[in-house]
Design an enzyme around this catalytic site. Structure first.
Site, PDB file in Angstrom:
ATOM      1  N   ASN A 151      -9.856   7.002  -8.120  1.00 56.18           N
ATOM      2  CA  ASN A 151     -11.173   6.484  -7.487  1.00 56.18           C
ATOM      3  C   ASN A 151     -11.386   7.194  -6.118  1.00 56.18           C
ATOM      4  O   ASN A 151     -12.657   7.281  -5.601  1.00 56.18           O
ATOM      5  CB  ASN A 151     -11.397   4.949  -7.340  1.00 56.18           C
ATOM      6  CG  ASN A 151     -10.313   4.563  -6.692  1.00 56.18           C
ATOM      7  OD1 ASN A 151      -9.218   5.022  -6.532  1.00 56.18           O
ATOM      8  ND2 ASN A 151     -10.396   3.026  -6.046  1.00 56.18           N
ATOM      9  N   ARG A 196      -3.818   9.865   2.748  1.00 57.01           N
ATOM     10  CA  ARG A 196      -3.260   8.643   3.477  1.00 57.01           C
ATOM     11  C   ARG A 196      -1.913   8.463   3.488  1.00 57.01           C
ATOM     12  O   ARG A 196      -1.285   7.919   4.434  1.00 57.01           O
ATOM     13  CB  ARG A 196      -4.146   7.278   3.000  1.00 57.01           C
ATOM     14  CG  ARG A 196      -4.137   6.261   4.028  1.00 57.01           C
ATOM     15  CD  ARG A 196      -5.121   5.098   3.647  1.00 57.01           C
ATOM     16  NE  ARG A 196      -4.815   4.616   2.301  1.00 57.01           N
ATOM     17  CZ  ARG A 196      -5.850   3.584   1.763  1.00 57.01           C
ATOM     18  NH1 ARG A 196      -6.945   3.493   2.437  1.00 57.01           N
ATOM     19  NH2 ARG A 196      -5.692   3.326   0.605  1.00 57.01           N
ATOM     20  N   PRO A 246      -1.003  12.961  -9.196  1.00 60.22           N
ATOM     21  CA  PRO A 246      -2.216  12.280  -9.295  1.00 60.22           C
ATOM     22  C   PRO A 246      -2.676  11.842 -10.489  1.00 60.22           C
ATOM     23  O   PRO A 246      -2.020  11.884 -11.553  1.00 60.22           O
ATOM     24  CB  PRO A 246      -3.007  13.831  -9.121  1.00 60.22           C
ATOM     25  CG  PRO A 246      -2.285  14.869  -9.713  1.00 60.22           C
ATOM     26  CD  PRO A 246      -0.745  14.324  -9.486  1.00 60.22           C
ATOM     27  N   GLU A 276      -4.545  10.959 -14.099  1.00 58.19           N
ATOM     28  CA  GLU A 276      -4.776  12.088 -14.965  1.00 58.19           C
ATOM     29  C   GLU A 276      -6.321  12.692 -14.974  1.00 58.19           C
ATOM     30  O   GLU A 276      -6.595  13.548 -15.565  1.00 58.19           O
ATOM     31  CB  GLU A 276      -4.145  11.518 -16.409  1.00 58.19           C
ATOM     32  CG  GLU A 276      -5.080  10.374 -16.964  1.00 58.19           C
ATOM     33  CD  GLU A 276      -4.396   9.177 -16.315  1.00 58.19           C
ATOM     34  OE1 GLU A 276      -4.760   7.982 -17.039  1.00 58.19           O
ATOM     35  OE2 GLU A 276      -3.448   9.123 -15.620  1.00 58.19           O
ATOM     36  N   THR A 293      -2.095  -4.031 -10.165  1.00 60.22           N
ATOM     37  CA  THR A 293      -0.942  -4.793  -9.692  1.00 60.22           C
ATOM     38  C   THR A 293       0.000  -4.778 -11.000  1.00 60.22           C
ATOM     39  O   THR A 293       1.184  -4.764 -10.961  1.00 60.22           O
ATOM     40  CB  THR A 293      -1.664  -6.368  -9.690  1.00 60.22           C
ATOM     41  OG1 THR A 293      -2.364  -6.219  -8.652  1.00 60.22           O
ATOM     42  CG2 THR A 293      -0.513  -7.057  -9.424  1.00 60.22           C
ATOM     43  N   ALA A 294      -0.410  -4.495 -12.383  1.00 62.51           N
ATOM     44  CA  ALA A 294      -0.053  -4.739 -13.631  1.00 62.51           C
ATOM     45  C   ALA A 294       1.060  -3.484 -13.405  1.00 62.51           C
ATOM     46  O   ALA A 294       2.322  -3.382 -13.576  1.00 62.51           O
ATOM     47  CB  ALA A 294      -0.783  -4.549 -14.866  1.00 62.51           C
ATOM     48  N   ARG A 329     -20.839   1.081  -3.461  1.00 63.67           N
ATOM     49  CA  ARG A 329     -19.846   2.323  -3.193  1.00 63.67           C
ATOM     50  C   ARG A 329     -19.280   2.769  -4.254  1.00 63.67           C
ATOM     51  O   ARG A 329     -18.411   2.018  -5.007  1.00 63.67           O
ATOM     52  CB  ARG A 329     -19.254   2.247  -1.894  1.00 63.67           C
ATOM     53  CG  ARG A 329     -18.459   3.554  -1.444  1.00 63.67           C
ATOM     54  CD  ARG A 329     -18.044   3.295  -0.046  1.00 63.67           C
ATOM     55  NE  ARG A 329     -16.968   2.134  -0.094  1.00 63.67           N
ATOM     56  CZ  ARG A 329     -15.535   2.421   0.460  1.00 63.67           C
ATOM     57  NH1 ARG A 329     -15.231   3.402   0.894  1.00 63.67           N
ATOM     58  NH2 ARG A 329     -14.621   1.357   0.492  1.00 63.67           N
ATOM     59  N   SER A 352     -12.749   0.517   6.203  1.00 63.74           N
ATOM     60  CA  SER A 352     -11.760   1.518   6.123  1.00 63.74           C
ATOM     61  C   SER A 352     -11.907   2.485   7.374  1.00 63.74           C
ATOM     62  O   SER A 352     -13.007   2.956   7.499  1.00 63.74           O
ATOM     63  CB  SER A 352     -11.674   2.113   4.748  1.00 63.74           C
ATOM     64  OG  SER A 352     -11.611   0.999   3.743  1.00 63.74           O
ATOM     65  N   GLU A 400      -0.837   1.107   5.104  1.00 64.54           N
ATOM     66  CA  GLU A 400      -1.126   2.456   5.186  1.00 64.54           C
ATOM     67  C   GLU A 400      -2.096   2.806   6.172  1.00 64.54           C
ATOM     68  O   GLU A 400      -2.915   1.937   6.746  1.00 64.54           O
ATOM     69  CB  GLU A 400      -1.671   2.857   4.028  1.00 64.54           C
ATOM     70  CG  GLU A 400      -0.784   2.900   2.847  1.00 64.54           C
ATOM     71  CD  GLU A 400      -1.375   3.547   1.429  1.00 64.54           C
ATOM     72  OE1 GLU A 400      -0.401   4.075   0.733  1.00 64.54           O
ATOM     73  OE2 GLU A 400      -2.464   3.637   1.414  1.00 64.54           O
TER      74      GLU A 400
END
Length: 753
Positions: A423, A431, A447, A449, A504-505, A552, A714, A731
């Site tokens: 995304n 970052r 990265p 796919e 999370t999974a 967004r 952000s 981060e």
């Protein structure tokens, strides 16, 4: 090609006029959705509405309308609404409702005032042939009306007959028509075996020297023929194309879904510098081909835009080895030297901003304006960490003994595996990588796919910036190879650090991999952000914040708002203004179009997830205020739901799509209880002008980041990360650099006092 097209397709309730005539069919449409999302707008605008009640009686719709505050009876008495019921039996054979598979979406036709008389004549001719109403008038139209006809009407085409072959419409009215004629034929898979009947439908129209608008999606090639030498159909299927340059209109519909703007039917090309369009892996400063490739698709069109080397565990191992070898040289560079190289990399990204943004739009789908914003955001991390590289300070601690000194040194951890999402295909890399390289770590980037091109373009610019070989490596791979490559990057003993952004999974799987060698780990995982609007809020600012936070990247950000909680005192005003903002500000289309604000979701699975959440909510009583429909491919209408409860799926699971479910609450304590009732806690937002309430709520929200009267939070200077199951570590900011450092304690003893 059609100047009025976008105006018609993107009509908002405010654009309707009293001179407009709306013809609506309710075939298998939900009554609440129909009245709230369509009829209330038309009636409020003063339009004349003809309602074909094929499914339910007027009394049923009137009762539903009363619950929603819409008086259909009053509109009928005023002559604004004509409700035609008792039609089900007369056209039941045509509609074949008992044998119908799947759900047909609501159909409607809009005729601007100038075409009203012609449309009325057509309706009168069509509906007066059979069937009877209570008042003695006859109705029985062999007709099905769908959205595409509004486009034809906007072009001045006279509607003569509309045929839907899937419903076996007999088209007897064709024999009475002359001049312009529109035949709309849609054929599903199970209906394509009767070639003769399909040809007959075409012949009935063509023998009258009519112009033809033929919707042929799904028809077999046998239907595409030059009948009586009058015209040849524009046809596309299985690579075959036939085209005769006469006035032919072609509208595609996939699986009965509503269409997106016609702009998506034109080809889009990726016009970027060949130097930046890299398709091989990048290992030890060299471009490396793999034994196979995998396709990168434009999520808006499904078209292939590139084939990229499909790296496997061998290439991943080579990259780790190269990074480990380079680490011992890179960490010996001075902080100033690393800072200068990162700054050069930043400058090159800004210099190539437009091409890098085009890559993001092509592979990710987000609108160009947002892609350009991401590149600026992405570059800001290299700028920030180029400056932070020279501010990595240790400590000298006062000792308890006179003969020693205590020093705390900060040193790079080593090789870092960087696993990033689709995304933000550029910013999520910089970052992490900016912080890692600033302190002397080397990296292997895997990265997503779906979006490898942005990572490979960054690799090319790293070479131009002078980053040494082996310091920055990129290993792209397909979905099929991702588990094996990911496991190697998380288990190899030469890797000291893992940084992951994703679900999370998946994060839990990578944590198990990392446990075997006890690696240092930072993870930014899923969110389910609450967005609270209190009675004390500035409603206009809250609406603007909601629009910015939710839509967004079409709702595909980990920090975008998911659960909207609005206090009862301003609930109605907020909903009304938000609906108007959605109507006026959002436009669906290909990200390359300058007016597009809402691109596609990343793939059809993502669209299906949002569609499923909407269906679940509606089934449990939610009301669709705006949108609600799945569109072609991976597009989804921006959707606003009211009457939402906390047990609905959209309130329990992260959406990652353009859906706003709104829950009405009464007290501050109630809102906080709902907001904190989640196993994740990445970001949260609330709007209030009560300073005491601002402090209370900000401190009590169980999230890692809080936006107070702000929907976009952000920034490179601010820490980014969550609590609970939303991740580990931070981060960005001065804290992000610590994730790639170890603190070494050095005791210097034996000193003379």
């Amino acid at each position: 090609m059609f100047p009025e097209l976008n105006n018609i397709l993107n009509s908002t309730p405010d654009s309707f006029k009293p001179s407009d005539f709306i013809l609506v069919s309710d075939r298998q449409a939900d009554a609440s959705f129909l009245i709230h999302h369509y009829l209330s707008f038309y009636l409020r605008a003063g339009c004349k509405v003809c309602f074909l009640g094929l499914v339910q009686s007027f009394s049923h719709y009137s009762a539903v309308g009363q619950r929603l505050g819409v008086s259909l009876a009053q509109a009928r008495e005023k002559g604004q609404l004509v409700f035609l019921e008792g039609l089900k039996d007369s056209i039941g054979a045509i509609l074949q409702e008992e044998s119908s598979q799947g759900t047909q979406h609501l159909s409607y036709l809009r005729s601007p005032g100038a075409g009203l008389k012609g449309l009325f004549r057509f309706v009168e001719t069509s509906v007066s042939q059979n069937g009877a109403r209570d008042d003695g008038e006859s109705w029985g139209p062999p007709v099905l009306l769908i959205d595409d006809l509004s486009v034809l009407l906007s072009l001045g085409v006279t509607v003569g007959a509309i045929l839907d072959f899937t419903l076996y419409c007999q088209a007897t009215v064709c024999t009475e028509l002359q001049g312009n004629m529109v035949i709309l034929v849609r054929c599903e898979e199970e209906d394509v075996d009767d070639d003769e009947e399909g040809a007959n439908l075409l012949q009935r129209g063509l023998v009258h020297q009519c112009n033809l608008a033929l919707h042929v999606e799904g028809l077999p090639t046998g239907y595409c023929r030059d009948i009586h030498g009058q015209m040849q159909v524009w046809w596309r299927q299985s690579g075959e194309t036939m085209y005769n340059p006469r006035k032919i209109f072609h509208f595609k519909v996939f699986s009965g879904l509503p269409t997106v703007p016609i702009m998506l039917q034109r080809p889009y090309s990726l016009d970027v510098s060949a130097q930046l369009l890299r398709t091989e892996g990048f290992i030890d400063g060299r471009w490396v081909s793999a034994a196979s490739t995998f396709p990168v698709l434009d999520p808006a069109t499904g078209e292939e835009i590139a084939k990229v080397s499909n790296c496997g565990t061998k290439e991943a191992q080579d990259a780790v080895n190269a990074a480990y070898k380079a680490f011992h040289l890179w960490k010996s560079h001075t902080a100033k030297e690393r800072s200068i190289l990162l700054r050069k990399w930043f400058d090159l990204i800004i210099q190539h901003r437009d091409d890098l943004a085009k890559l993001i739009t092509a592979e990710c789908g987000k609108p160009m304006k947002e892609s350009l914003g991401e590149i600026t955001y992405s570059a800001s991390f290299l700028e920030w960490f180029s400056e932070e590289a020279r501010r990595v300070y240790g400590d000298i601690v006062a000792p308890s003994a006179k003969d020693r000194k205590i020093l705390l040194l900060k040193q790079p951890v080593g090789v870092a595996s960087i696993i990033t999402p689709w995304n933000f295909p550029s910013a999520m890399i910089t970052r992490k990588v900016g912080a890692a390289l600033a302190v002397g770590c080397t990296v292997v980037v895997k990265p997503a796919e779906d979006t490898p091109l942005s990572a490979l373009a960054l690799a090319e610019l790293s070479v131009q910036a002078g980053i040494p070989p082996g310091v920055f490596n990129v290993v792209p791979c397909s979905r099929e190879k991702t588990p094996a490559v990911g496991e190697l990057l998380c288990t190899d003993p030469l890797v000291a650090k893992i940084s992951f952004t994703g679900s999370t999974a998946t994060g839990k799987i990578l944590l198990r991999h990392a446990a075997g060698t006890v690696k240092k780990v930072s993870m930014e995982l899923g969110g389910h952000a609450p967005f609270i609007v209190f009675d004390s809020a500035d409603v206009d600012k809250a609406v603007a914040g909601a629009m910015a936070s939710k839509f967004r990247n079409s709702g595909q950000t980990c920090v975008c708002s998911n659960r909207f909680l609005v206090q009862s005192g301003i609930h109605d005003a907020f909903m009304e203004k938000l609906a108007k903002a959605m109507d006026g500000e959002l436009k669906i289309g290909h990200g390359s179009e300058p007016t597009t604000t809402q691109g596609p979701l990343i793939n059809t699975r993502a669209a299906e997830k949002v569609e499923g959440q909407v269906a679940d909510a509606v089934a449990q009583g939610a009301v669709v205020v705006r949108g609600g429909k799945r569109l072609e491919g991976s597009f989804m209408q921006p959707t606003l739901l009211s009457n939402v409860t906390t047990d609905m799926l959209c309130m329990r699971e992260e959406t990652f799509g353009p859906l706003i479910p709104v829950v009405k609450f009464n007290t501050e304590q109630e809102a906080l209880a709902i907001a904190n009732a989640s196993p994740v806690g990445l970001a949260g937002y609330f709007y209030s002008r009560d300073i005491s309430q601002i402090w209370r709520v900000a401190e009590q929200m169980e999230v890692g980041m809080v936006g107070v009267n702000e929907g976009l939070i952000s920034a490179a200077e601010a820490s980014f990360g969550g609590i609970k199951q939303s991740g580990l570590g931070r981060e960005g900011s001065k804290y992000g650099i610590d994730e790639y450092l170890e603190v070494k304690y050095m005791c210097l003893g034996g000193l003379s006092p």
